[in-house]
Design a protein around this motif. Structure first.
Motif, short mmCIF file in Angstrom:
data_model
loop_
_atom_site.label_atom_id
_atom_site.label_comp_id
_atom_site.label_asym_id
_atom_site.label_seq_id
_atom_site.Cartn_x
_atom_site.Cartn_y
_atom_site.Cartn_z
N ARG A 113 0.83 -1.21 0.00
CA ARG A 113 0.00 0.00 0.00
C ARG A 113 0.86 1.25 0.00
NH1 ARG A 113 -2.52 -4.12 2.11
NH2 ARG A 113 -4.79 -4.33 1.92
N ASP A 162 -5.50 -1.31 -6.98
CA ASP A 162 -6.73 -0.64 -6.57
C ASP A 162 -6.92 -0.74 -5.05
OD1 ASP A 162 -9.31 0.66 -7.24
OD2 ASP A 162 -10.15 -1.22 -6.47
N GLN A 163 -6.69 -1.92 -4.49
CA GLN A 163 -6.79 -2.08 -3.05
C GLN A 163 -5.76 -1.22 -2.32
OE1 GLN A 163 -6.28 -6.37 -3.09
NE2 GLN A 163 -8.40 -6.68 -2.40
N LEU A 195 -4.41 1.60 -3.34
CA LEU A 195 -4.75 3.02 -3.41
C LEU A 195 -5.94 3.37 -2.52
CD1 LEU A 195 -4.26 3.70 -7.22
CD2 LEU A 195 -2.69 4.18 -5.34
N ARG A 196 -6.83 2.40 -2.32
CA ARG A 196 -7.96 2.66 -1.42
C ARG A 196 -7.51 2.72 0.04
NH1 ARG A 196 -10.87 -1.48 -4.16
NH2 ARG A 196 -10.87 -2.68 -2.20
N ARG A 249 0.81 3.96 -3.16
CA ARG A 249 0.30 5.27 -2.77
C ARG A 249 1.38 6.34 -2.94
NH1 ARG A 249 -3.08 4.47 2.76
NH2 ARG A 249 -3.85 6.55 2.23
N ASP A 270 1.59 7.01 -6.62
CA ASP A 270 0.42 7.78 -7.03
C ASP A 270 0.58 9.25 -6.65
OD1 ASP A 270 -2.34 7.52 -8.19
OD2 ASP A 270 -2.87 8.45 -6.27
N ALA A 273 -7.14 0.27 2.14
CA ALA A 273 -7.83 -0.65 3.03
C ALA A 273 -6.84 -1.32 3.97
CB ALA A 273 -8.58 -1.70 2.21
#
Length: 457
Positions: free
Chosen positions: A229, A350-351, A353-354, A233, A236, A356
């Motif tokens: 993560r 996707d996970q 960037l979210r 991130r 991003d 979680a």
């Protein structure tokens, strides 16, 4: 595992079925290998003078020397005092590497654990996850491996290598064979009275002595926790939310796209058939990219015109341009035969960037084989991965594995630069730490005859 009762442990090692290197078809249902630490050899009762014949770094252990931990980058959150295993009374004596065809592993594991329970206690079980050939950050893994010279076609002498080749002398990975220097790596050689049963092969360079190392190797194991993560991130954020730019930055840090294409030459005939000779400034693949650091793919001398005079000029350092391309030690002395095993639950971009919460810890069990821990694994880890001056760079360590701790003189190591064809390099600053070491050890992976000898010693 750790030795519980030495006699029972030796009895199991003397009889356990080890998988040989002989090719078989069809494949066996399972394969098993045994590796031992220096503490494990002592716990089994192997004589001290025999153990002392192994390399000093093996004897010290991965976490046995604070200066070694510093050189390897095992500081901060990766300090051995925080490790789940590999330090203090959590140093393993023996590693059992077990592989099996789908559906066969669990029954084989239970059987092996039951067989060795009298002699050993289980310290840690390192499980694995099949992530489809990708490591947890999402990049295709295990592409680049040296080709071993099983047929011994390489000359057993030191010679200047003018072009990069993926073929490595067998002695770089197996003890008891000539290495890239044309020499035999030191290992325990025993006088005949120490091997009265004739269990061991004879040393090629000393036929009157028994060779405990021959057909064995040193196995390095490190458990690497990956912040998937945090990685995506951060990318991003550097890409300002642009998905294509995020992918490009990730590929720049790794040196490959996620499917595995080398960014220095996306049209390469194979995923491993390329060098950096046409990209000396790192415009296509940054100099500090992970795969460029771990395998610079260079030769003994920088490229130049053919001829003895040209070679002599480059050898003596009279060619200024060549000197600028000669900042990295020759690759052939620092190759690793690497085997990585992912663990935990895969996290998609996707996970990540979210943001979680992580279900389980995710990472890689890094394993590599080499005949000289200091010249191969430790050199790559300290000079090329942790070092913040690789190939003339400044203030940056490996973008994936670097610990971001300041180097000598408090120099930063948390940058990442990407040279541009026109103008100054693009530079990312304050790159976070993405990988933390949570365990590790140095093992001796003996040949089958050596294992039987150690079990009886």
């Amino acid at each position: 595992m750790r030795v519980r009762e030495a006699q029972a442990a030796r009895a199991w090692l003397a009889g356990v079925s080890i998988t040989s290197a002989i090719e078989v078809n069809p494949l066996p249902d399972s394969a098993l290998q045994i590796a031992l630490t220096s503490e494990g050899l002592r716990a089994l009762g192997v004589s001290a003078d025999i153990i002392d014949g192994f390399s000093q770094e093996f004897l010290d252990g991965m976490a046995g020397d604070p200066s070694r931990a510093r050189r390897l980058g095992d500081e901060g959150a990766s300090d051995p005092k925080y490790w789940a295993w590999g330090n203090g009374d959590r140093v393993p004596h023996c590693a059992v590497l077990l592989y099996a065809l789908p559906g066969c592993l669990e029954a084989r594991r239970l059987a092996v654990e039951a067989q060795c329970a009298a002699g050993f206690e289980l310290l840690e079980r390192l499980g694995t996850t099949d992530m489809g050939g990708k490591e947890p950050f999402g990049f295709t893994d295990g592409i680049s491996q040296p080709q071993l010279d099983w047929d011994l076609t390489q000359p057993a002498r030191d010679r200047t290598q003018l072009e990069y080749t993926n073929l490595s002398c067998l002695g770089e990975f197996l003890l008891g064979y000539p290495n890239e220097y044309g020499l035999y790596t030191p290992r325990p050689l025993l006088d005949p009275p120490r091997d009265t049963r004739g269990l061991l092969p004879r040393a090629p360079e000393a036929p009157e002595r028994s060779d405990l190392g021959r057909n064995g190797s040193y196995l390095v194991v490190r458990q690497l926790r990956q912040d998937v993560r945090g990685f995506w991130r951060a990318l991003d954020r550097y890409a300002a939310g642009d998905a294509a730019e995020r992918e490009r930055l990730g590929a720049a840090m790794v040196g490959r796209t996620r499917p595995g294409q080398p960014i220095v030459d996306p049209s390469s005939a194979t995923l491993n058939d390329f060098t950096y000779g046409a990209d000396t400034d790192g415009v296509r693949c940054p100099l500090g990219a992970h795969i460029r650091r771990t395998n610079p793919r260079n030769a003994d001398l920088p490229a130049g015109p053919p001829g003895v005079l040209s070679r002599l000029v480059r050898l003596l350092g009279f060619d200024a341009a060549a000197r600028g391309r000669d900042l990295v030690s020759s690759t052939r002395y620092h190759r690793l035969l690497r085997r990585g095993r992912e663990y935990g639950t895969a996290v998609s971009i996707d996970q990540a960037l979210r943001g979680a919460a992580a279900e389980t810890e995710v990472g890689l069990h890094f394993m590599c084989l080499n005949a000289n821990i200091q010249r191969q694994f430790e050199f790559v880890q300290s000079a090329w991965i942790t070092g913040n001056r690789f190939d003339g760079l400044h203030d940056e360590s490996d973008p994936l594995l670097g610990n971001r701790r300041p180097g000598p003189g408090a120099t930063p190591s948390d940058g990442f630069s990407m040279p541009q064809p026109n103008g100054p390099a693009r530079r990312l600053s304050a790159v976070p730490q993405f990988v933390t070491v949570t365990g590790g050890a140095y093992f001796f992976l003996p040949g089958i005859r050596a294992l039987r000898f150690l079990a009886s010693a």
